[in-house]
Design a protein around this motif. Sequence first.
Motif, PDB file in Angstrom:
ATOM      1  N   ASP A  34       0.830  -1.198   0.000  1.00 59.03           N
ATOM      2  CA  ASP A  34       0.000   0.000   0.000  1.00 59.03           C
ATOM      3  C   ASP A  34       0.871   1.258   0.000  1.00 59.03           C
ATOM      4  N   LYS A  35       2.148   1.094  -0.303  1.00 61.77           N
ATOM      5  CA  LYS A  35       3.100   2.208  -0.310  1.00 61.77           C
ATOM      6  C   LYS A  35       3.498   2.558  -1.757  1.00 61.77           C
ATOM      7  N   PRO A  36       3.010   3.695  -2.276  1.00 59.48           N
ATOM      8  CA  PRO A  36       3.310   4.092  -3.655  1.00 59.48           C
ATOM      9  C   PRO A  36       4.807   4.179  -3.950  1.00 59.48           C
ATOM     10  N   ASP A  37       5.609   4.627  -2.976  1.00 54.64           N
ATOM     11  CA  ASP A  37       7.056   4.728  -3.199  1.00 54.64           C
ATOM     12  C   ASP A  37       7.671   3.350  -3.429  1.00 54.64           C
ATOM     13  N   GLU A  87       4.498  -8.442 -15.262  1.00 53.72           N
ATOM     14  CA  GLU A  87       3.485  -8.905 -16.207  1.00 53.72           C
ATOM     15  C   GLU A  87       2.098  -8.362 -15.903  1.00 53.72           C
ATOM     16  N   GLU A  88       1.827  -8.092 -14.629  1.00 58.30           N
ATOM     17  CA  GLU A  88       0.519  -7.566 -14.240  1.00 58.30           C
ATOM     18  C   GLU A  88       0.704  -6.547 -13.129  1.00 58.30           C
ATOM     19  N   GLU A  89      -0.189  -5.580 -13.109  1.00 58.30           N
ATOM     20  CA  GLU A  89      -0.211  -4.605 -12.030  1.00 58.30           C
ATOM     21  C   GLU A  89      -1.671  -4.230 -11.782  1.00 58.30           C
ATOM     22  N   VAL A 125      -4.243  -0.479  -2.662  1.00 57.45           N
ATOM     23  CA  VAL A 125      -3.260  -1.559  -2.523  1.00 57.45           C
ATOM     24  C   VAL A 125      -2.863  -2.021  -3.923  1.00 57.45           C
ATOM     25  N   THR A 126      -1.553  -1.995  -4.194  1.00 53.47           N
ATOM     26  CA  THR A 126      -1.029  -2.393  -5.502  1.00 53.47           C
ATOM     27  C   THR A 126      -0.465  -3.802  -5.430  1.00 53.47           C
TER      28      THR A 126
END
Length: 66
Positions: free
Chosen positions: A22-25, A42-44, A50-51
Amino acid sequence: MLSIDGEMKALNEGQILQVTTDKPDLVEAVRSWAGENGHVIEEEHVVSGVTTLVMRKGAAATAEAK
């Protein structure tokens, strides 16, 4: 980042590692690290801040480890 590096080293070429944060940095750092080390994202997916990144271990990284 050291933990992700260690996890990736334990995989064979072509295997998948999933990273969730969950941290963009950290997302940016993982993208950069993957490219520098020959891995492919391959996927994001982003859901509720949450990434999840799905990376495939690349041949370039395997060759360097030998």
